[in-house]
Design an enzyme around this catalytic site. Structure first.
Site, PDB file in Angstrom:
ATOM      1  N   GLY A  12       0.830  -1.209   0.000  1.00  0.00           N
ATOM      2  CA  GLY A  12       0.000   0.000   0.000  1.00  0.00           C
ATOM      3  C   GLY A  12       0.858   1.249   0.000  1.00  0.00           C
ATOM      4  O   GLY A  12       0.547   2.229   0.679  1.00  0.00           O
ATOM      5  N   SER A  14       1.338   3.294  -2.422  1.00  0.00           N
ATOM      6  CA  SER A  14       0.977   4.245  -3.475  1.00  0.00           C
ATOM      7  C   SER A  14       0.325   5.511  -2.939  1.00  0.00           C
ATOM      8  O   SER A  14       0.294   6.531  -3.622  1.00  0.00           O
ATOM      9  CB  SER A  14       0.026   3.568  -4.475  1.00  0.00           C
ATOM     10  N   ARG A  15      -0.214   5.435  -1.734  1.00  0.00           N
ATOM     11  CA  ARG A  15      -0.922   6.605  -1.176  1.00  0.00           C
ATOM     12  C   ARG A  15      -0.683   6.675   0.328  1.00  0.00           C
ATOM     13  O   ARG A  15      -0.206   5.717   0.940  1.00  0.00           O
ATOM     14  CB  ARG A  15      -2.437   6.479  -1.416  1.00  0.00           C
ATOM     15  N   ASN A  96       1.529  -2.446   5.550  1.00  0.00           N
ATOM     16  CA  ASN A  96       0.803  -1.185   5.736  1.00  0.00           C
ATOM     17  C   ASN A  96      -0.574  -1.164   5.068  1.00  0.00           C
ATOM     18  O   ASN A  96      -1.486  -0.501   5.547  1.00  0.00           O
ATOM     19  CB  ASN A  96       1.683  -0.046   5.170  1.00  0.00           C
ATOM     20  N   SER A 146      -2.900   0.725  14.823  1.00  0.00           N
ATOM     21  CA  SER A 146      -3.702   1.941  14.966  1.00  0.00           C
ATOM     22  C   SER A 146      -3.867   2.261  16.449  1.00  0.00           C
ATOM     23  O   SER A 146      -3.877   1.353  17.288  1.00  0.00           O
ATOM     24  CB  SER A 146      -5.090   1.701  14.352  1.00  0.00           C
ATOM     25  N   TYR A 159     -12.327  -3.339  13.355  1.00  0.00           N
ATOM     26  CA  TYR A 159     -11.024  -2.821  12.918  1.00  0.00           C
ATOM     27  C   TYR A 159     -10.034  -2.765  14.100  1.00  0.00           C
ATOM     28  O   TYR A 159      -8.904  -3.260  14.006  1.00  0.00           O
ATOM     29  CB  TYR A 159     -11.230  -1.447  12.294  1.00  0.00           C
TER      30      TYR A 159
HETATM   31  N1  LIG Z   1      -5.151   7.245   8.152  1.00  0.00           N
HETATM   32  C1  LIG Z   1      -5.376   6.949   9.440  1.00  0.00           C
HETATM   33  O1  LIG Z   1      -6.025   7.693  10.170  1.00  0.00           O
HETATM   34  C2  LIG Z   1      -4.803   5.670  10.015  1.00  0.00           C
HETATM   35  C3  LIG Z   1      -4.702   5.584  11.399  1.00  0.00           C
HETATM   36  C4  LIG Z   1      -4.183   4.433  11.970  1.00  0.00           C
HETATM   37  C5  LIG Z   1      -3.779   3.389  11.159  1.00  0.00           C
HETATM   38  N2  LIG Z   1      -3.904   3.480   9.813  1.00  0.00           N
HETATM   39  C6  LIG Z   1      -3.448   2.345   9.020  1.00  0.00           C
HETATM   40  O2  LIG Z   1      -2.442   2.785   8.131  1.00  0.00           O
HETATM   41  C7  LIG Z   1      -2.431   1.981   6.957  1.00  0.00           C
HETATM   42  C8  LIG Z   1      -2.464   2.874   5.740  1.00  0.00           C
HETATM   43  O3  LIG Z   1      -3.595   3.714   5.791  1.00  0.00           O
HETATM   44  P1  LIG Z   1      -3.688   5.065   4.941  1.00  0.00           P
HETATM   45  O4  LIG Z   1      -4.296   6.076   5.813  1.00  0.00           O
HETATM   46  O5  LIG Z   1      -2.404   5.354   4.301  1.00  0.00           O
HETATM   47  O6  LIG Z   1      -4.773   4.621   3.847  1.00  0.00           O
HETATM   48  P2  LIG Z   1      -4.989   5.147   2.357  1.00  0.00           P
HETATM   49  O7  LIG Z   1      -4.509   6.544   2.191  1.00  0.00           O
HETATM   50  O8  LIG Z   1      -6.403   4.826   2.041  1.00  0.00           O
HETATM   51  O9  LIG Z   1      -4.010   4.209   1.469  1.00  0.00           O
HETATM   52  C9  LIG Z   1      -4.229   2.827   1.467  1.00  0.00           C
HETATM   53  C10 LIG Z   1      -3.152   2.136   0.662  1.00  0.00           C
HETATM   54  O10 LIG Z   1      -3.348   0.719   0.799  1.00  0.00           O
HETATM   55  C11 LIG Z   1      -3.649   0.148  -0.492  1.00  0.00           C
HETATM   56  N3  LIG Z   1      -4.676  -0.867  -0.280  1.00  0.00           N
HETATM   57  C12 LIG Z   1      -5.926  -0.713   0.208  1.00  0.00           C
HETATM   58  N4  LIG Z   1      -6.559  -1.900   0.297  1.00  0.00           N
HETATM   59  C13 LIG Z   1      -5.675  -2.831  -0.143  1.00  0.00           C
HETATM   60  C14 LIG Z   1      -5.715  -4.234  -0.294  1.00  0.00           C
HETATM   61  N5  LIG Z   1      -6.822  -4.948  -0.033  1.00  0.00           N
HETATM   62  N6  LIG Z   1      -4.627  -4.860  -0.762  1.00  0.00           N
HETATM   63  C15 LIG Z   1      -3.514  -4.169  -1.061  1.00  0.00           C
HETATM   64  N7  LIG Z   1      -3.403  -2.830  -0.959  1.00  0.00           N
HETATM   65  C16 LIG Z   1      -4.480  -2.178  -0.498  1.00  0.00           C
HETATM   66  C17 LIG Z   1      -4.088   1.309  -1.376  1.00  0.00           C
HETATM   67  O11 LIG Z   1      -3.827   0.999  -2.753  1.00  0.00           O
HETATM   68  P3  LIG Z   1      -4.675   1.719  -3.947  1.00  0.00           P
HETATM   69  O12 LIG Z   1      -4.276   3.155  -3.946  1.00  0.00           O
HETATM   70  O13 LIG Z   1      -4.256   1.052  -5.215  1.00  0.00           O
HETATM   71  O14 LIG Z   1      -6.119   1.533  -3.583  1.00  0.00           O
HETATM   72  C18 LIG Z   1      -3.205   2.431  -0.823  1.00  0.00           C
HETATM   73  O15 LIG Z   1      -1.898   2.325  -1.341  1.00  0.00           O
HETATM   74  C19 LIG Z   1      -3.610   1.022   7.088  1.00  0.00           C
HETATM   75  O16 LIG Z   1      -3.166  -0.230   7.569  1.00  0.00           O
HETATM   76  C20 LIG Z   1      -4.485   1.692   8.129  1.00  0.00           C
HETATM   77  O17 LIG Z   1      -5.267   0.755   8.803  1.00  0.00           O
HETATM   78  C21 LIG Z   1      -4.401   4.604   9.205  1.00  0.00           C
END
Ligand SMILES: NC(=O)c1ccc[n+]([C@@H]2O[C@H](COP(=O)([O-])OP(=O)(O)OC[C@H]3O[C@@H](n4cnc5c(N)ncnc54)[C@H](OP(=O)(O)O)[C@@H]3O)[C@@H](O)[C@H]2O)c1
Length: 254
Positions: A12, A14-15, A96, A146, A159
């Site tokens: 993950g 890419s974003r 991630n 998280s 979650y």
């Molecule tokens: N943002 C928050 O507030 C937060 C807080 C605590 C923990 N987290 C954790 O941090 C991690 C990243 O979150 P983020 O905020 O960066 O999310 P995000 O901006 O939505 O980015 C998600 C990334 O994961 C990829 N992805 C999503 N579903 C996938 C799957 N089934 N298989 C493979 N790749 C997948 C996406 O690829 P595409 O672009 O191709 O869809 C993207 O690269 C996650 O594990 C999340 O639970 C986030």
């Protein structure tokens, strides 16, 4: 003697947090493999940004929910590495990738539970298991959890519970892989402004302000608050950190 450039694989990447981690890891001098699920353009943009820093980078498609695809994914990655570096191994794995689920216990469906378990637990478990033969001894694993694994806010029962499971799994990884000098740690972000959950922390003013007011540092997190911590864990300076949970939340719900 020339030391070999280390390689990190960020799922993950890419974003959001994965992207920020990949860029910060590259800044530390490592080469980076990122994965994306569907958004190849954003993945390629990250690859180009890393290459512009003078590091090697490549993106592979991976859906961590689709465990049947893991063997092919790993074959593609290891063949690429073999060709470009002469070794099929990586040094660091950053688990991630993931999606959000906000739903009260009374409304959660079995399908949603399966989804979260598949992506956030089984995906992490079996991708790691299958990549282990290709992680160099002395390398490391970083699992992204998280803040919701420590405190409970309504709607995150599934979650948060599964992330808590990943945190315990990380301790087992640290214990069982210690003989290979592979470290395993958790980075647990608080609420961060990314696309996650439809960008609700970033775009919903009410949620953003509620999180900020519960946070000692008085704001929600940004991707830049997280990537550097992940990158640090991919350096020798962090080599004695093992089996730990590092929460990066600006001090939320202390
Ligand atoms: N943002 C928050 O507030 C937060 C807080 C605590 C923990 N987290 C954790 O941090 C991690 C990243 O979150 P983020 O905020 O960066 O999310 P995000 O901006 O939505 O980015 C998600 C990334 O994961 C990829 N992805 C999503 N579903 C996938 C799957 N089934 N298989 C493979 N790749 C997948 C996406 O690829 P595409 O672009 O191709 O869809 C993207 O690269 C996650 O594990 C999340 O639970 C986030």
């Amino acid at each position: 003697m020339e030391t070999k450039t280390k390689i990190a694989l960020v799922t993950g990447g890419s974003r959001g947090l994965g992207k920020n981690s990949a860029l910060k890891i590259a800044q530390k001098g490592l080469d980076v493999i990122i994965t994306y699920r569907s958004n190849i353009e954003e993945a390629e943009a990250v690859v180009n940004e890393i290459k512009a820093m003078g590091r090697n980078a490549v993106a592979f498609q991976l859906d961590t929910k689709d465990r049947k695809s893991f063997d092919t994914f790993i074959k593609n990655v290891t063949s690429h590495l073999e060709e470009s570096t002469g070794s099929s191994n990586i040094d660091y794995l950053i688990n991630n990738a993931g999606t959000a689920l906000y739903s009260p216990i009374t409304e959660v469906t079995e399908e949603q539970v399966d989804d979260i378990i598949d992506i956030h637990f089984k995906g992490v478990f079996f991708l790691t298991q299958k990549l282990l033969p290709f992680i160099n001894n002395g390398g490391g694993i970083v699992n992204i959890s998280s803040g919701l694994a420590r405190f409970a806010t309504p709607g995150s029962s599934v979650y948060g519970s599964i992330k808590a499971g990943v945190e315990m799994l990380t301790k087992y990884m640290a214990k069982e892989l210690g003989s290979r000098r592979i470290k395993a740690n958790v980075v647990a972000p608080g609420a961060i402004e990314t696309d996650f959950g439809g960008g609700r922390v970033r775009d919903n003013k009410e949620i953003n302000e509620a999180v900020a007011s519960a946070t000692a540092l008085g704001r929600v997190g940004l991707p830049d608050d997280i990537g550097g911590i992940v990158a640090f864990l991919c350096t020798d300076d962090a080599g004695w950190i093992n089996g730990q949970r590092i929460e990066a939340s600006g001090g939320v719900f202390l």
